[in-house]
Design a protein around this motif. Structure first.
Motif, mmCIF file in Angstrom:
data_model
loop_
_atom_site.group_PDB
_atom_site.id
_atom_site.type_symbol
_atom_site.label_atom_id
_atom_site.label_comp_id
_atom_site.label_asym_id
_atom_site.label_seq_id
_atom_site.Cartn_x
_atom_site.Cartn_y
_atom_site.Cartn_z
ATOM 1 N N LYS A 86 0.828 -1.197 0.000
ATOM 2 C CA LYS A 86 0.000 0.000 0.000
ATOM 3 C C LYS A 86 0.866 1.251 0.000
ATOM 4 C CE LYS A 86 -3.770 2.515 0.463
ATOM 5 N NZ LYS A 86 -4.684 2.728 -0.688
ATOM 6 N N MET A 90 0.635 4.091 -3.001
ATOM 7 C CA MET A 90 0.360 5.499 -2.723
ATOM 8 C C MET A 90 1.494 6.382 -3.227
ATOM 9 S SD MET A 90 -1.584 5.774 0.992
ATOM 10 C CE MET A 90 -0.277 5.018 1.958
ATOM 11 N N GLU A 93 1.255 6.658 -7.033
ATOM 12 C CA GLU A 93 0.171 7.556 -7.417
ATOM 13 C C GLU A 93 0.557 9.013 -7.180
ATOM 14 O OE1 GLU A 93 -4.634 8.245 -6.635
ATOM 15 O OE2 GLU A 93 -3.568 6.627 -5.596
ATOM 16 N N GLU A 100 -1.696 15.440 -3.884
ATOM 17 C CA GLU A 100 -3.049 15.915 -3.575
ATOM 18 C C GLU A 100 -4.129 15.011 -4.157
ATOM 19 O OE1 GLU A 100 -1.397 17.980 -7.204
ATOM 20 O OE2 GLU A 100 -0.708 17.568 -5.155
ATOM 21 N N HIS A 101 -3.754 14.133 -5.096
ATOM 22 C CA HIS A 101 -4.723 13.210 -5.690
ATOM 23 C C HIS A 101 -4.742 11.842 -5.006
ATOM 24 C CE1 HIS A 101 -5.809 15.837 -9.033
ATOM 25 N NE2 HIS A 101 -4.526 16.127 -9.167
ATOM 26 N N VAL A 102 -3.912 11.664 -3.995
ATOM 27 C CA VAL A 102 -3.903 10.408 -3.236
ATOM 28 C C VAL A 102 -4.943 10.517 -2.127
ATOM 29 C CG1 VAL A 102 -2.537 8.836 -1.816
ATOM 30 C CG2 VAL A 102 -1.455 10.064 -3.721
ATOM 31 N N GLN A 103 -5.942 9.649 -2.188
ATOM 32 C CA GLN A 103 -7.013 9.700 -1.195
ATOM 33 C C GLN A 103 -6.470 9.413 0.201
ATOM 34 O OE1 GLN A 103 -10.261 7.066 -2.058
ATOM 35 N NE2 GLN A 103 -11.574 7.874 -0.436
ATOM 36 N N ASP A 104 -6.794 10.289 1.133
ATOM 37 C CA ASP A 104 -6.361 10.150 2.531
ATOM 38 C C ASP A 104 -4.843 9.960 2.636
ATOM 39 O OD1 ASP A 104 -9.050 10.279 3.438
ATOM 40 O OD2 ASP A 104 -9.304 8.145 3.019
ATOM 41 N N ALA A 105 -4.114 10.743 1.866
ATOM 42 C CA ALA A 105 -2.653 10.644 1.893
ATOM 43 C C ALA A 105 -2.130 10.957 3.285
ATOM 44 C CB ALA A 105 -2.037 11.611 0.889
#
Length: 440
Positions: A86, A90, A93, A100-105
């Motif tokens: 994971k 991340m 990505e 900023e486009h990584v969900q819940d970074a």
């Protein structure tokens, strides 16, 4: 350049910032790997060719011997929470589309990406692009035959080689993967635009950086790492040789010839190496930009690294890497290529890194036969001829663009041959090592 006191403060801060990795390490104590006595060091002459290594150089190396990578290590510390796959997805990505486009970074990922995005003022990106262009010739023609020989040269010292042994690189399959990943990283960074923010080289550097931090996290927590002997796994000073060896050799040769200033082409090659090292997390004060500065810092590192060769660590790594089958399949053409490349690599290693000492080579299990030498001579002649032809074409305005397009195509073809680089470190594959057992 930051002061020695600031470097020491940064090193000591690892204990409080990253206790899961560094909480048990005594940063006030020099590890066994660091020596103050040049007679015990890898390099015994601290002032080669009239270049004087200063006390401050030695103290800087001493401090950086215990520094990992604070921002990347913090992200690697999330492995128990996210799992290493994971973390990798991340990071990929974030490199491809922006953090900023990584969900819940997680904030640790944001900090790592932002650190890599903040290109320092001392970097000249135009020179970086030119340096990458100039490197494509050697990458396309010499690197496919020399990379294995250069890779095994990193196994000559047990203190710096131990992380590779611990992560399972003693197997032929794992050794082949690591050689191809190394070749992939350096080849990728020479492609047009690769070192720009969303380029392939930027992403490869981020992946290598995370892999190193995963090694630190897993090695120290495995209970198989003795920090009092080996210090920090993959410290900043051990990344200098991998990133700067070509420019160090160039600078060393220049000083022997009495030159102390890079010409335009040499300066570009230095700049792409320095920027590549920056992306991998190395600080500016280890990345000198003059021939004398480069030689001083590398000599300071080598004259404080204690000599140590453990056959069960170093020897096995060398033998596994030489025995590894690197091509993607067992076709007749690839089997012939692997045989030729291995012969070239053995001779290259003997000549460039062992100064032709066959006795030491034999002790490592590296036997260079007359056939190997003949293949090396013929191969070197062919490589030199091709590289010279492309260098001459580069000087002709009408041919430069065409020649460069051919080189780019050749590099991309090599990347397909090297295969997909994962740049991962899985703790389940780690193995006990004789060196650690002895130290413990």
């Amino acid at each position: 350049m930051i002061s020695i006191e600031q470097v020491r403060a940064k090193v000591a801060s690892q204990k409080t910032q990253l206790p899961a990795i560094y909480g048990g390490i005594d940063f006030d104590r020099d590890p066994e790997r660091f020596t103050h006595d040049p007679k015990d060091a890898v390099v015994q002459d601290r002032a080669p060719n009239g270049v004087a290594v200063t006390h401050e150089d030695l103290e800087r190396v001493r401090a950086y011997t215990m520094l990992g990578d604070v921002v990347a290590d913090a992200y690697a510390m999330l492995m128990p929470q996210y799992g290493f796959r994971k973390l990798i997805s991340m990071l990929q990505e974030a490199c491809d589309h922006g953090v900023e486009h990584v969900q819940d970074a997680p904030p640790e990922l944001v900090a790592l990406i932002r650190a890599m995005e903040q290109t320092p003022a001392w970097v000249d990106m135009d020179l970086v692009r030119e340096g990458a262009r100039l490197e494509r010739n050697a990458t396309a023609h010499l690197a496919p035959y020399a990379v294995r020989g250069a890779f095994i040269a990193t196994f000559l010292n047990k203190y710096s080689a131990l992380p590779m042994a611990l992560t399972g690189t003693l197997s032929n399959e794992s050794a082949a993967r690591r050689v191809n990943e190394t070749a992939t990283f350096f080849a990728t960074t020479t492609l047009p635009g690769a070192l720009e923010r969303h380029g392939e080289g930027f992403k490869a550097a981020a992946m290598v950086r995370l892999m190193h931090s995963m090694v630190r996290f897993n090695a120290i927590r495995s209970g198989r790492w003795d920090a009092n002997v080996y210090g920090v796994p993959i410290p900043q000073v051990d990344q200098m040789p991998a990133g700067l060896i070509p420019v160090f050799l160039m600078a060393f040769k220049m000083i022997k010839e009495g030159r102390r200033t890079f010409n335009a082409e040499e300066r570009a090659r230095v700049e792409v190496s320095r920027y590549r090292c920056f992306l991998l997390g190395l600080p500016e004060d280890l990345l000198a930009d003059t021939p004398e500065g480069i030689v001083r810092m590398m000599t300071a590192r080598n004259s404080t690294l204690r000599r140590g060769y453990d056959d069960s660590t170093c020897g096995e790594l060398v033998r596994a890497t030489l025995s590894a089958y690197l091509p993607p399949d067992k076709s007749f053409a690839n089997r012939v290529h692997n045989s030729i490349e291995r012969s070239f690599a053995k001779t290259f290693f003997l000549r460039e890194f062992l100064k032709g000492d066959r006795k030491i080579a034999a002790q490592m299990g590296v036997e260079v036969t007359p056939r190997d030498q003949a293949i090396f001579v013929l191969g070197a002649l062919g490589i030199t001829t091709r590289m010279t032809a492309y260098k001459l074409a580069d000087q002709v305005p009408g041919l430069r663009h065409v020649a460069d397009k051919v080189l780019v195509k050749r590099v991309r073809s090599l990347l397909k041959r090297y295969g997909h680089a994962e740049f991962t470190s899985d703790a389940s594959q780690y193995r006990p090592t004789h060196g650690v057992a002895k130290a413990a």
